[in-house]
Write a protein that holds these residues in place. Structure first.
Motif, PDB file in Angstrom:
ATOM      1  N   LYS A   3       0.979  -1.270   0.078  1.00 37.31           N
ATOM      2  CA  LYS A   3      -0.066  -0.065   0.040  1.00 37.31           C
ATOM      3  C   LYS A   3       0.971   1.271   0.097  1.00 37.31           C
ATOM      4  CE  LYS A   3      -3.478   2.799   2.621  1.00 37.31           C
ATOM      5  NZ  LYS A   3      -4.219   2.804   1.643  1.00 37.31           N
ATOM      6  N   SER A  30       3.314  -1.214   4.141  1.00 37.04           N
ATOM      7  CA  SER A  30       3.027   0.277   3.717  1.00 37.04           C
ATOM      8  C   SER A  30       4.089   1.061   3.649  1.00 37.04           C
ATOM      9  CB  SER A  30       1.965   0.928   5.021  1.00 37.04           C
ATOM     10  OG  SER A  30       0.892   0.030   5.181  1.00 37.04           O
ATOM     11  N   SER A  42      -6.824  -4.547   6.546  1.00 36.99           N
ATOM     12  CA  SER A  42      -5.854  -5.676   7.125  1.00 36.99           C
ATOM     13  C   SER A  42      -6.164  -6.613   7.508  1.00 36.99           C
ATOM     14  CB  SER A  42      -4.790  -4.775   7.840  1.00 36.99           C
ATOM     15  OG  SER A  42      -4.006  -3.463   7.243  1.00 36.99           O
ATOM     16  N   PHE A  49      -8.020   1.002   6.829  1.00 33.38           N
ATOM     17  CA  PHE A  49      -6.752   0.347   6.545  1.00 33.38           C
ATOM     18  C   PHE A  49      -6.897  -0.822   7.566  1.00 33.38           C
ATOM     19  CE2 PHE A  49      -2.296  -0.668   7.077  1.00 33.38           C
ATOM     20  CZ  PHE A  49      -1.938  -1.226   5.990  1.00 33.38           C
ATOM     21  N   ASP A  58       5.134   5.162   2.468  1.00 32.45           N
ATOM     22  CA  ASP A  58       4.807   6.399   2.031  1.00 32.45           C
ATOM     23  C   ASP A  58       5.503   7.155   1.079  1.00 32.45           C
ATOM     24  OD1 ASP A  58       7.133   7.950   2.974  1.00 32.45           O
ATOM     25  OD2 ASP A  58       6.671   7.321   5.122  1.00 32.45           O
TER      26      ASP A  58
END
Length: 311
Positions: A231, A291, A279, A275, A293
């Motif tokens: 993600k 995850s 999950s 989320f 960023d």
């Protein structure tokens, strides 16, 4: 199409940048093997025989019918009991890397867009799989179409895959109106036609829309394959600044008053709950989620992810 070269590299990627990601591909593995490598899929490697060699597994007592050529004479001499070496056949784990370059990925508030981060990880994963000696292919989907590169054990195949990623990434400069659910249905159909069983499937997206169709698609693939979800998110999607600002896309603009504490709290709670729910559903199907960023360099994030995976 707009000239993507006129934009900063943080907004659009390039083939040069993606090829440079190979330097980060040596420090981790997405595939669990008997070798001492860092892996997200610990202990889940069940796959087709590659037939290119044997891996030593253990030494045990000799039993009638064992190949005498595999007797471990050193252990036999030391224990005064006949022992034999046991080998397992080296196995193949072909990989399909599915990367999202739809319009929701064309967002970034500080450093890079989600689409650029997704492209970088796709390159790292592709080079990593090839270094492990397995076939690798990819699917790139956007609002305008889908590109498919069949898995091959060939560096030129990765080059073709990355070229498709770059092309779809640059196309994000154009406005789009395609329905995401229609795109997803087409992507899932294509993946199921290629990925039969014993594949590694790396799905890179922002998973911006946690729909039942997304969950169903992933669970179906995970029944007979190893699936890793990545993600990609931007901090602004969870934590809005404490100021009033204007946000928008090609069609709409809205004013957001980040000075309101209740609004910021509601924003964070909604992001986290969505989320966490997603999950939890993936955990039922033994599908790990990473995850990443858009701010921290991808190599630093990957090292952190695999450091946690070893604990």
């Amino acid at each position: 199409m707009n000239n993507a070269n006129s934009f900063p590299s943080q907004i659009f990627t390039s083939l040069k940048e993606l090829l440079g990601m190979e330097r980060h591909a040596q420090f981790f593995s997405l595939i669990a093997r008997k070798q001492k490598v860092k892996s997200i899929l610990g202990g889940r490697h069940e796959s087709k025989l590659r037939g290119r060699g044997l891996d030593f597994e253990e030494t045990r007592h000799y039993v009638q019918g064992d190949d005498i050529r595999n007797i471990d004479w050193k252990v036999t001499a030391r224990t005064r009991e006949t022992h034999t070496r046991v080998f397992t056949e080296e196995k193949e784990k072909p990989a399909m890397i599915v990367v999202d370059q739809t319009n929701s990925m064309f967002f970034g508030s500080k450093s890079r867009t989600k689409s650029v981060v997704a492209a970088e990880l796709a390159a790292i994963a592709a080079f990593r799989v090839l270094k492990q000696g397995d076939r690798v292919g990819g699917i790139v989907f956007s609002d305008d179409g889908i590109d498919i590169i069949q898995p091959k054990r060939d560096r030129r195949n990765i080059l073709r895959f990355l070229e498709k990623v770059v092309n779809r990434n640059h196309d994000l400069a154009k406005p789009h109106s395609t329905d995401y659910q229609d795109t997803l249905k087409e992507v899932s159909k294509k993946v199921r036609n290629i990925v039969t069983h014993d594949y590694l499937v790396v799905l890179i997206s922002d998973f911006h829309r946690y729909s039942p169709d997304v969950t169903r698609f992933i669970s179906q693939i995970a029944q007979h394959n190893d699936v890793v979800l990545v993600k990609v998110f931007d901090p602004l999607e969870r934590d809005i600044p404490k100021i009033k600002f204007v946000a928008g896309d090609f069609d709409t603009q809205v004013t957001v008053d980040g000075g309101k504490k209740t609004l910021r709290s509601s924003f964070q709670t909604g992001f986290d709950e969505d989320f966490q729910s997603f999950s939890a559903q993936m955990k039922k199907h033994r599908v790990p989620i990473i995850s990443l960023d858009t701010v921290v360099p991808i190599d630093e994030q990957m090292k952190s992810v695999f450091k946690k995976a070893r604990k």
